[in-house]
Design an enzyme around this catalytic site. Structure first.
Site, PDB file in Angstrom:
ATOM      1  N   HIS A 102      10.041  11.730  -2.465  1.00 17.74           N
ATOM      2  CA  HIS A 102       9.021  12.767  -2.253  1.00 17.74           C
ATOM      3  C   HIS A 102       8.920  13.127  -0.769  1.00 17.74           C
ATOM      4  O   HIS A 102       8.909  14.313  -0.395  1.00 17.74           O
ATOM      5  CB  HIS A 102       7.641  12.259  -2.707  1.00 17.74           C
ATOM      6  CG  HIS A 102       7.505  12.050  -4.184  1.00 17.74           C
ATOM      7  ND1 HIS A 102       7.903  12.977  -5.115  1.00 17.74           N
ATOM      8  CD2 HIS A 102       6.967  11.010  -4.889  1.00 17.74           C
ATOM      9  CE1 HIS A 102       7.627  12.534  -6.330  1.00 17.74           C
ATOM     10  NE2 HIS A 102       7.070  11.334  -6.221  1.00 17.74           N
TER      11      HIS A 102
ATOM     12  N   HIS B  18      11.087   5.556  -4.489  1.00 15.86           N
ATOM     13  CA  HIS B  18      10.514   6.686  -5.223  1.00 15.86           C
ATOM     14  C   HIS B  18       9.699   7.582  -4.291  1.00 15.86           C
ATOM     15  O   HIS B  18       9.906   8.800  -4.248  1.00 15.86           O
ATOM     16  CB  HIS B  18       9.632   6.148  -6.351  1.00 15.86           C
ATOM     17  CG  HIS B  18       8.967   7.213  -7.160  1.00 15.86           C
ATOM     18  ND1 HIS B  18       9.462   7.651  -8.370  1.00 15.86           N
ATOM     19  CD2 HIS B  18       7.827   7.934  -6.947  1.00 15.86           C
ATOM     20  CE1 HIS B  18       8.677   8.596  -8.857  1.00 15.86           C
ATOM     21  NE2 HIS B  18       7.671   8.779  -8.014  1.00 15.86           N
ATOM     22  N   GLU B  19       8.788   6.974  -3.547  1.00  9.33           N
ATOM     23  CA  GLU B  19       7.944   7.752  -2.641  1.00  9.33           C
ATOM     24  C   GLU B  19       8.748   8.333  -1.480  1.00  9.33           C
ATOM     25  O   GLU B  19       8.425   9.413  -0.977  1.00  9.33           O
ATOM     26  CB  GLU B  19       6.791   6.883  -2.113  1.00  9.33           C
ATOM     27  CG  GLU B  19       5.870   6.334  -3.186  1.00  9.33           C
ATOM     28  CD  GLU B  19       5.236   7.417  -4.045  1.00  9.33           C
ATOM     29  OE1 GLU B  19       5.041   8.544  -3.539  1.00  9.33           O
ATOM     30  OE2 GLU B  19       4.928   7.131  -5.225  1.00  9.33           O
TER      31      GLU B  19
END
Length: 375
Positions: free
Chosen positions: A29, A25-26
């Site tokens: 980003h 997920h990170e």
């Protein structure tokens, strides 16, 4: 009935499940931010004090926090890991790499990349499982009708082919099962084909309390129809990703459906689970074998992506809502409004955490044991 895994096993399984999902997920980003020339000060898996870490040549500190419940990327210029504000004292050469100096659409895509990374990971996991196992398929054809059931009262017969439920197309029996399970006590309109003709009928879904292999009880909806056994069909390499994407979309739609059923009061809020429940499920699935655990990783990844898209301040969806408002208004939402929104979002998330923790402790039997001790 299978025994519950020990607590240490549950903890390890939960960390093994959550860690990679948060990292991916990170990473979504981070990679899109780098694409737009945004710097990153910290990439953290877990919160709190660093227990291990290293710095790369770009100046990003990659670290593991002692509290393994989430993660964050702190971009250049951020006042805090949640990107709730920008520092004002940045020199020009640093400000140009700051997250908050970028156009709204770049910030929007950076934030959106996190949830999308989780959906992508789920698609890749499911595609791999389809390649190894094949795709589970059960034709939506009635094989048997339980006497006295909701299906029997609605007039179903063996050989009927279900084509839609409340206007939603049905291609596989599992889709019908998922639809009905979320609607105990509801009236549903079902379209089916019999003898080449299409008919429509309304069925009142029965409530049924079930117990899983680990002795936990839960309530679901039942029609009382049974299909032929499930088989696994080989999937061509060209169909792996599209079929896996279709599975991910169906699971996401089921989550939306479940939330709507809870919001409208048709499904008990007791069904909502939190971190303790997720940890318990992770331990249970890991105890059943690697394949079951990998399936759970896919479902957790879909869940993480979906929850983060909810328009709640403190979540990615809340940031996305602010950026869309900025696009419409042609100026950012005021810092004061954002601050109050984030406070409200934090309070809402904390309340939800407390509520789900109470639910989780109840599902673990704590309240029953306390009642017996007091009584």
């Amino acid at each position: 009935m299978l025994p519950q895994p020990p607590v240490w096993f549950i903890a390890i399984a939960f960390i093994a499940a959550l860690g990679p999902l948060v990292f991916f997920h990170e990473l979504g980003h981070y990679l899109v931010a780098r694409w737009f020339g945004i710097g990153a000060e910290t990439f953290s898996i877990g919160f709190g004090r660093e227990i291990a870490g290293w710095s790369d040549r770009r100046g990003t500190r990659w670290q593991i926090g002692w509290l393994p419940f989430g993660g964050y990327v702190k971009f250049t210029g951020d006042m805090d890991p949640a990107s709730q504000g920008a520092r004002k004292d940045l020199p020009p050469e640093v400000a140009v790499r700051s997250f908050h100096t970028k156009p709204w659409w770049q910030r929007f895509l950076v934030v959106l990349a996190g949830p999308m990374a989780n959906f992508l990971l789920a698609i890749l996991i499911v595609a791999g499982l389809f390649a190894i196992q094949g795709e589970p398929r059960t034709p939506p054809v009635v094989n048997m009708v339980q006497p006295g059931s909701a299906a029997a009262q609605a007039g179903f017969r063996p050989g009927d082919r279900i084509v839609a439920a409340n206007g939603r197309g049905i291609d596989d029996f599992s889709q019908l099962s998922e639809f009905v399970m979320l609607r105990p006590g509801a009236d549903v309109t079902i379209q089916f084909v019999r003898g080449g003709q299409t008919f429509s009928t309304t069925a009142h879904v029965r409530r049924e309390v079930q117990r899983d292999r680990f002795g936990q009880t839960f309530q679901i909806g039942r029609l009382g129809i049974y299909a032929t056994g499930r088989d696994y069909q080989r999937v061509s390499p060209l169909r792996l990703l599209p079929d896996a994407a279709g599975f991910t979309v169906r699971m996401t739609r089921s989550m939306v459906d479940g939330i709507w059923q809870i919001v409208t009061g048709r499904l008990s809020a007791d069904q909502i689970g939190g971190p303790l429940k997720m940890a318990q499920i992770a331990g249970q699935q890991a105890s059943l074998g690697l394949v079951d655990f990998v399936w759970l990783l896919a479902l957790f990844s879909i869940n993480l992506g979906f929850i983060n898209l909810l328009p709640v301040p403190m979540l990615d969806g809340g940031h996305l809502a602010f950026y869309l408002a900025e696009a419409v208004r042609r100026r950012p939402v005021s810092e004061r409004a954002q601050e109050w929104a984030f406070r409200g979002g934090f309070a809402a998330l904390l309340t939800l955490l407390l509520f789900t923790t109470v639910n989780d402790l109840g599902s673990l039997g704590l309240w029953e044991r306390l009642e017996r001790l007091i009584g």
